[in-house]
Design a protein around this motif. Structure first.
Motif, PDB file in Angstrom:
ATOM      1  N   LEU A   1     -11.677   3.019   6.064  1.00 48.83           N
ATOM      2  CA  LEU A   1     -12.601   2.630   5.008  1.00 48.83           C
ATOM      3  C   LEU A   1     -11.981   1.751   3.932  1.00 48.83           C
ATOM      4  N   GLY A   2     -10.671   1.762   3.826  1.00 48.81           N
ATOM      5  CA  GLY A   2     -10.031   1.051   2.728  1.00 48.81           C
ATOM      6  C   GLY A   2      -9.842  -0.430   2.999  1.00 48.81           C
ATOM      7  N   LYS A   3      -9.700  -1.185   1.920  1.00 54.35           N
ATOM      8  CA  LYS A   3      -9.363  -2.597   2.048  1.00 54.35           C
ATOM      9  C   LYS A   3      -8.616  -3.042   0.798  1.00 54.35           C
ATOM     10  N   VAL A   4      -7.839  -4.100   0.973  1.00 53.06           N
ATOM     11  CA  VAL A   4      -7.040  -4.643  -0.116  1.00 53.06           C
ATOM     12  C   VAL A   4      -7.338  -6.129  -0.227  1.00 53.06           C
TER      13      VAL A   4
ATOM     14  N   ASN B   1      -8.353  -0.025  -2.378  1.00 54.44           N
ATOM     15  CA  ASN B   1      -7.226   0.830  -2.722  1.00 54.44           C
ATOM     16  C   ASN B   1      -6.577   0.406  -4.035  1.00 54.44           C
ATOM     17  N   GLU B   2      -6.022   1.385  -4.729  1.00 55.80           N
ATOM     18  CA  GLU B   2      -5.203   1.077  -5.895  1.00 55.80           C
ATOM     19  C   GLU B   2      -4.024   0.222  -5.446  1.00 55.80           C
ATOM     20  N   LYS B   3      -3.670  -0.776  -6.258  1.00 54.24           N
ATOM     21  CA  LYS B   3      -2.542  -1.625  -5.872  1.00 54.24           C
ATOM     22  C   LYS B   3      -1.856  -2.208  -7.096  1.00 54.24           C
ATOM     23  N   ASN B   4      -0.608  -2.594  -6.886  1.00 55.99           N
ATOM     24  CA  ASN B   4       0.161  -3.290  -7.914  1.00 55.99           C
ATOM     25  C   ASN B   4       0.789  -4.515  -7.262  1.00 55.99           C
TER      26      ASN B   4
ATOM     27  N   VAL C   1       4.852  -9.203  -3.572  1.00 59.27           N
ATOM     28  CA  VAL C   1       4.983  -7.861  -3.011  1.00 59.27           C
ATOM     29  C   VAL C   1       3.828  -7.044  -3.571  1.00 59.27           C
ATOM     30  N   VAL C   2       2.990  -6.515  -2.676  1.00 57.90           N
ATOM     31  CA  VAL C   2       1.825  -5.743  -3.102  1.00 57.90           C
ATOM     32  C   VAL C   2       2.036  -4.286  -2.704  1.00 57.90           C
ATOM     33  N   GLN C   3       2.165  -3.421  -3.698  1.00 64.98           N
ATOM     34  CA  GLN C   3       2.270  -1.981  -3.462  1.00 64.98           C
ATOM     35  C   GLN C   3       0.852  -1.421  -3.374  1.00 64.98           C
ATOM     36  N   VAL C   4       0.546  -0.741  -2.281  1.00 68.52           N
ATOM     37  CA  VAL C   4      -0.813  -0.248  -2.052  1.00 68.52           C
ATOM     38  C   VAL C   4      -0.789   1.269  -1.929  1.00 68.52           C
TER      39      VAL C   4
ATOM     40  N   ILE D   1       6.220   4.075  -4.389  1.00 65.53           N
ATOM     41  CA  ILE D   1       4.896   4.649  -4.137  1.00 65.53           C
ATOM     42  C   ILE D   1       5.122   6.090  -3.709  1.00 65.53           C
ATOM     43  N   ASN D   2       4.602   7.030  -4.453  1.00 65.80           N
ATOM     44  CA  ASN D   2       4.790   8.438  -4.107  1.00 65.80           C
ATOM     45  C   ASN D   2       4.077   8.771  -2.799  1.00 65.80           C
ATOM     46  N   LEU D   3       4.794   9.449  -1.912  1.00 63.68           N
ATOM     47  CA  LEU D   3       4.319   9.887  -0.596  1.00 63.68           C
ATOM     48  C   LEU D   3       4.119   8.739   0.392  1.00 63.68           C
ATOM     49  N   GLY D   4       4.449   7.520  -0.005  1.00 64.38           N
ATOM     50  CA  GLY D   4       4.347   6.406   0.927  1.00 64.38           C
ATOM     51  C   GLY D   4       2.917   5.951   1.124  1.00 64.38           C
ATOM     52  N   SER D   5       2.733   4.759   1.613  1.00 69.87           N
ATOM     53  CA  SER D   5       1.410   4.231   1.912  1.00 69.87           C
ATOM     54  C   SER D   5       1.575   2.898   2.624  1.00 69.87           C
TER      55      SER D   5
END
Length: 210
Positions: free
Chosen positions: A69-72, A132-135, A148-151, A178-182
């Motif tokens: 369901l997610g997208k970036v 998704n939340e991203k930086n 570099v996109v952290q998702v 990113i906590n717990l990875g993604s």
């Protein structure tokens, strides 16, 4: 009555010990940051995980699907007219820290919270989707710009950045977690790619391109 209190105290002690062990395990394993041998040449992987997609882009932006369901949404116009997006999937068992893929200067950074989008009706029926939340960390190195996109994902809802705009950084430097990875995206101009889908990559060590 005394025996009941004794059992309760023993149970509380066992629970406290288990919690303590879990905390120690969390710090020792999930927050580990092993030393890396940084190669002198090439653009290195910003994350530890598996390359699940290599996407060609052209134009101002690209959409990257994440899970069911997610997208970036990734802005690409400030990187190049044409290029690649390397999608690296992280699991909770990978190293959670991200590293700079090359020497340069941070010229932009933008954090965006995740949001639920309207349900979309298609051939498979009606379903909801979310961004998704991203930086996004934009790095300029000479005439080249990369991102570099952290998702964050369903479990990993906390993104940390250790850099700021106008900061000089060096290849392999820790730039976030990113906590717990993604998932981590590396957005680069068109050039020779040295990995393929399915490859396992090591943060700061595996040469991705160049």
């Amino acid at each position: 009555m005394g025996s009941i209190l004794t059992i309760a105290a023993w149970a509380a002690g066992v629970i406290a010990a288990i919690v303590g062990l879990l905390v120690v395990f969390w710090k020792a394993y999930f927050l580990r940051k092993p030393e890396r041998k940084i190669p002198k040449k090439g653009i290195v992987s910003p994350a530890n995980g598996k390359v699940v997609k290599i996407i060609d882009f052209s134009g101002e932006k690209a959409n990257v699907e994440k899970g069911l369901l997610g997208k970036v949404k990734v802005m690409t116009k400030d990187v190049a007219q044409k290029g690649k997006i390397i999608v690296i999937m992280m699991t909770p068992f990978n190293v959670h820290y991200q590293r700079a893929p090359l020497d340069g200067e941070v010229v932009g950074q933008k954090h965006e919270e995740g949001k639920l989008l309207n349900a979309v009706k298609g051939a498979e029926g009606c379903r909801a989707s979310f961004e998704n939340e991203k930086n996004t960390i934009t790095i300029k190195s000479g005439k080249m710009t990369v991102k570099v996109v952290q998702v964050a994902g369903f479990l990993a809802r906390r993104i940390e950045s250790y850099v700021k705009v106008k900061q000089k950084i060096h290849k392999g430097q820790t730039i976030g977690r990113i906590n717990l990875g993604s998932q981590v995206l590396l957005v680069i101009p068109e050039m020779k790619i040295r990995v393929k889908e399915g490859d396992t990559v090591v943060d700061g060590e595996t040469i991705i391109a160049g």
